[in-house]
Write an enzyme that holds these catalytic residues in place. Structure first.
Site, PDB file in Angstrom:
ATOM      1  N   SER A 137      30.449  53.013  35.917  1.00 34.75           N
ATOM      2  CA  SER A 137      29.313  53.627  36.459  1.00 34.75           C
ATOM      3  C   SER A 137      29.089  52.962  37.912  1.00 34.75           C
ATOM      4  CB  SER A 137      27.856  53.805  35.987  1.00 34.75           C
ATOM      5  OG  SER A 137      27.071  54.497  36.814  1.00 34.75           O
ATOM      6  N   ARG A 143      35.824  57.755  35.231  1.00 29.28           N
ATOM      7  CA  ARG A 143      35.429  58.640  34.267  1.00 29.28           C
ATOM      8  C   ARG A 143      34.660  59.856  34.958  1.00 29.28           C
ATOM      9  NH1 ARG A 143      33.694  61.241  30.518  1.00 29.28           N
ATOM     10  NH2 ARG A 143      32.546  60.640  28.830  1.00 29.28           N
TER      11      ARG A 143
END
Length: 632
Positions: free
Chosen positions: A130, A380
């Site tokens: 992230s 991701r």
């Protein structure tokens, strides 16, 4: 006996498996790998086994298998365990739910209340990637001293955000534009979510949460009586590529729970089945996604500005593609930088990985990383649907929490605080429901969780920004979307009587290759930009090659016949890890052969989302495999 979503194929010429108790008695404890051995033989049972009794009148009839019969170990019954709450996924949402449950249970004097977290990665955090600038509201509530200098167990890798910049990029220039109030990072912290997740796991274990990394949940278990969720099963390990057991074969395990919380992150392999079974999207719009690609660099001290947060939009993405980049300065001379590309882009020639490499050569980015060293890479998929794409989150026997449900605030570019808060709300609702209903055979429905979500800050902040993301794919276009989002941010603040809709599902946006301009990507220089296999080597990804391909395509040859003429290898371009290839092959009618390099997979889930025919099914591989991210 529980039922599963998928069943094993019938095996010819096999005999019935011997009873499980005999199998266990005949094999040593060392037959199991260490993690499962600890679980099976060191974990105290809820109910002690009764003393063994032996009767001379009930000896079983001895039977001998025919010499041609082959025993198939896949027909063994699974080992099983029963817990109060099973949480699938050891990310911020799952761990926050586990921590809050054990806090409540321990305060109530019920230290035996069992909360189990199953994580498919080899270690907590290994699959986490992230940005990340965290808004600390949720963690402040969950663990108030998380960043207190007097706390010896504090998280000490948080860098306070000092100032923000937002830039619109052209090929050579960087134009300052005002940032909406949602992007104000005063009071927030730049972190590695990978590190933060590991730290949360330590806090959970201190409270008595049972965490089992390397256990990949592959099937949802349903009660035969009413179809409610009763737990999950982990996949079998030690299968060869053709699905037959190898000498290292190990049967999966079943975990039965009164409540199962799914915290798999974006587009979870089990969550999508649960959503479909219980029709949880019946009142919501389709989810739309983005693909985030990230690198961590160690930069020259003169290029480092600790705490600076920079976001960009525009170049290198075309005007029909939503997305943007970031640079975060954190730690000691470390920089997190990356690009998010909306997966509803129409051009099949576009490569998110290629666009990311182009971005790094823009002066805004190159001036920071030139002379530095890239130390990590990851990618991701993430949810971008926002408020109108939130499904029903509760169902008989469980709930969806975190990014599995889609609580990312896209204009704010944050989702960790909403994921954690959803886990905390689900934990409270779970405890209350189990406390009110002591019957272990009854089915629990978390009505209070749905109510709590609608009264929470999650609902409030997502509703306020609901029209920003879809405005970019309306008739307004890119620049109109920017202007409209400004009005929403400063003037409307979500109070408009309308709610804009998303165009549809992301794979439906992909046009045929002959209708779109071809995009050529230049050669990478090996200093600023890198070829895809070099980047994959920085993920620590590892899969045993001799196992069933977890990226399931029913017929590779038929897939190529249908997809290649229309999209000219879109799979190769949307994948950020070089998993899919069309290899030149003169023996094929098309002149190319479709190939899946599953050992390269970094578990981003993009293929399951963007494949135009929706014929790629991402399933979990053996537990403990996949990327081993650091600092992501």
């Amino acid at each position: 006996m529980s039922s599963k979503l998928s069943t094993l194929p019938a095996v010819k010429n096999s005999v019935a498996a011997p009873p499980t108790q005999y199998l266990t008695a005949l094999r040593p404890h060392s037959w199991f790998p260490p993690a499962r051995r600890r679980f099976l033989f060191q974990r105290p049972r809820r109910t002690p086994l009764p003393p063994a009794k032996r009767s001379f009148t009930t000896l079983p009839l001895r039977r001998f298998a025919h010499v041609d019969h082959a025993f198939d170990p896949r027909q063994q019954e699974c080992e099983s365990d029963e817990v109060d709450v099973c949480i699938v996924g050891g990310g911020p949402a799952g761990l926050s739910a586990a921590i809050r449950l054990k806090q409540i249970a321990n305060d109530a004097g019920n230290a035996d209340f069992r909360v189990l977290v199953l994580e498919k990665a080899g270690e907590l955090g290994d699959h986490i990637v992230s940005g990340n600038v965290i808004e600390p509201s949720a963690v402040n509530e969950l663990l108030p001293d998380w960043n207190n200098p007097d706390n010896p167990s504090r998280f000490d890798n948080a860098t306070p955000a000092t100032h923000d910049k937002l830039r619109f990029l052209t090929k050579k220039s960087s134009i300052p534009i005002p940032a909406p109030p949602q992007m104000n990072n005063h009071g927030n912290y730049i972190i590695s979510l990978n590190q933060f997740t590991k730290w949360l796991g330590e806090r959970a274990e201190e409270l008595g949460v049972e965490i089992y990394p390397g256990f990949a949940a592959s099937d949802v278990l349903y009660k035969p009586s009413d179809g409610s969720v009763m737990g999950v099963a982990t996949n079998d390990q030690g299968l060869a590529r053709d699905g037959t057991p190898k000498p290292s074969f190990e049967r999966g395990m079943e975990f039965h729970a009164r409540i199962t919380l799914f915290a798999e992150g974006c587009h979870g392999s089990l969550s999508k089945h649960v959503i479909r079974k219980f029709d949880l999207r019946r009142d919501s719009q389709p989810q739309t996604y983005g693909l985030g690609l990230k690198e961590v660099w160690e930069v020259q001290p003169e290029n480092f500005r600790k705490g600076e947060v920079v976001h960009s939009m525009g170049y290198p993405l075309p005007s029909d593609t939503y997305g943007g980049g970031w640079i975060y300065h954190f730690g000691d001379n470390l920089v997190s930088l990356g690009l998010v590309v909306g997966l509803d882009y129409p051009n099949p020639w576009l490569s998110p990985y290629g666009e990311f490499q182009k971005l790094k050569h823009h002066p805004l980015y190159k001036s920071v990383i030139q002379g530095g060293k890239c130390i990590s890479y990851g990618a991701r998929a993430l949810n971008e649907g926002g408020f109108q794409s939130i499904p029903k989150c509760a169902f008989p026997g469980g709930a969806l929490i975190g990014d599995t449900a889609g609580f990312l605030n896209v204009p704010k570019i944050k989702g960790t605080h909403t994921a954690m808060r959803s886990g905390m709300l689900a934990a409270k609702a779970t405890w209350d429901a189990l406390s009110e209903n002591k019957d272990r055979e009854s089915t629990i429905f978390l009505y209070d969780y749905e109510d709590a979500l609608r009264k929470s800050t999650i609902w409030e902040e997502l509703k306020e920004v609901r029209n920003m993301r879809p405005s970019f794919h309306s008739s307004l276009g890119l620049y109109g979307g920017i202007l409209y989002s400004g009005l929403e941010a400063y003037l409307f603040r979500g109070r408009t009587p309308w709610t804009l809709k998303h165009k549809g599902r992301d794979h439906e946006a992909t046009l045929h290759a002959d209708r779109m301009p071809k995009i050529e990507y230049g050669k990478n220089d090996g200093e600023i930009s890198f070829d895809i296999l070099t980047s994959v080597s920085r993920t620590g990804t590892n899969h045993e090659e001799d196992q069933p391909v977890h990226l399931q395509v029913a017929d590779w040859e038929q897939h190529a016949k249908e997809m290649w003429p229309r999209y000219k290898g879109v799979e190769n371009r949307f994948c950020p890890a070089g998993v899919y290839e069309y290899v030149e092959d003169g023996g094929q009618e098309l002149g190319v052969r479709f190939q899946i390099n599953a050992q390269n997979c970094i578990h981003c889930k993009t293929c399951d989302i963007k494949a135009p025919a929706q014929d790629i099914n991402w399933q979990t591989p053996q537990g403990g495999e996949g990327p081993k991210y650091t600092m992501t």
